[in-house]
Design an enzyme around this catalytic site. Sequence first.
Site, PDB file in Angstrom:
ATOM      1  N   ASP A  54      53.947  34.864  55.438  1.00 47.77           N
ATOM      2  CA  ASP A  54      53.256  34.839  54.145  1.00 47.77           C
ATOM      3  C   ASP A  54      53.273  33.425  53.577  1.00 47.77           C
ATOM      4  OD1 ASP A  54      52.014  35.471  51.786  1.00 47.77           O
ATOM      5  OD2 ASP A  54      53.719  36.517  50.904  1.00 47.77           O
ATOM      6  N   ASP A 260      46.209  31.992  51.989  1.00 50.56           N
ATOM      7  CA  ASP A 260      47.164  33.093  51.963  1.00 50.56           C
ATOM      8  C   ASP A 260      47.035  33.932  53.230  1.00 50.56           C
ATOM      9  OD1 ASP A 260      48.865  35.171  51.390  1.00 50.56           O
ATOM     10  OD2 ASP A 260      47.659  36.003  49.761  1.00 50.56           O
TER      11      ASP A 260
END
Length: 394
Positions: A54, A260
Amino acid sequence: MRSKSPRRRRVLKPNMEKRLSETVPMSKLHEDQAVLYTTIFVGNPPQPLDVQLDTASSDLWTPISGCTNCNTTLIQTQSDHTSSLFNISSSTTFIPTSRGVKIAYGDGTGVGGVVSKDTVSVGDFVVHNQTLIAVESVQGQFDTAGVFGLGWPTLSTSRGNPWWINAIDQFDEPEFGLYLTSPTNVTIAPAGQLTLGGRNESLLDGEPQFVRLLEQSFWAVPLTQVTVTTNSSSATNTASTSSSSATVSLAGDDAVAILDCGSELIYGPTVYVDAVYASIEGAVKNEADGDDDDGWLLPCDTRASLVFSFGTVDVVLPSSLLVQPSPIAQSPATSTSRTSTSATPSTTARRYCSGTLVGDNDASTTNGASPAWILGHAFLKATYTVFRKGTSPS
């Protein structure tokens, strides 16, 4: 399912020279989910754990053997040698603290646990006394044995440096490269690869073009405009020339985008997303549920592509990445056609797919939300991305 083989691990000695970069494979649980994972090793002796990557968070956490409500049967260990949780009693280097923390994610999930330290390695890179959160409770469902944050320290709930910052002195270059496989290239790895300490030059066409980082929290960059281009040849022909184009310009807080790898799609302020789709021939607003955030449908064979401009750097999102792969409608009569020239009921018998660009009413200047744009897998598949730390991070 993927197969894994044990690897020999080296411990970095103080007088050891820097290592070169190392590439580790990434896998994905399901094609329609934003769960990219790789294997890390935690503790001494090392315990292998599959954790989600992440770039929009900075904490490393994993459920521990004492978790009261962790349903480890839901954690996918991929039928390999990895574990579904971290057994702290088996690690001789595990150091807990007295500070408890909670992390809440945007999708409503969350975890709670104790800030701790232990040895964590990825590939041959080893970090001792790495800050991590030993999770004792969870909210919602997680499909991996933790999350591996690749953001900046200011995002850290545990107040510790993310692993990549602590490992950077071992890197040949202060960077990591991220490559996600696209529908046209699935030969690299099941979902792509993460290169630590450098980049995979074989996947680059020349030197990378770096974009100025706006702040050291998210990997936030200036997104100045989105251009819709319509090609005169088929959607799969990348050498085709543009026959028409329309540009949506951005400014102020609406011109901020984050990279992201924990999100599947591309999200932006609804007003701009609507303007983009209004320039795509055959695109229709999905109004079946009367929700402004329902998204858009567009012909599965659309010839439109998008150009995301970051100052002087352009990234082309081809039509193959603009549509989600599964058709959901045949000529949606309940929707309204939105094109650059008219707004009329759609009657053409065509297959329609959901677009990967999604409007978000909360991502707007008026609501004070930041960042305005989230560039997930659909965008990252269009380019090789190098995340670099330095005097001018980019």
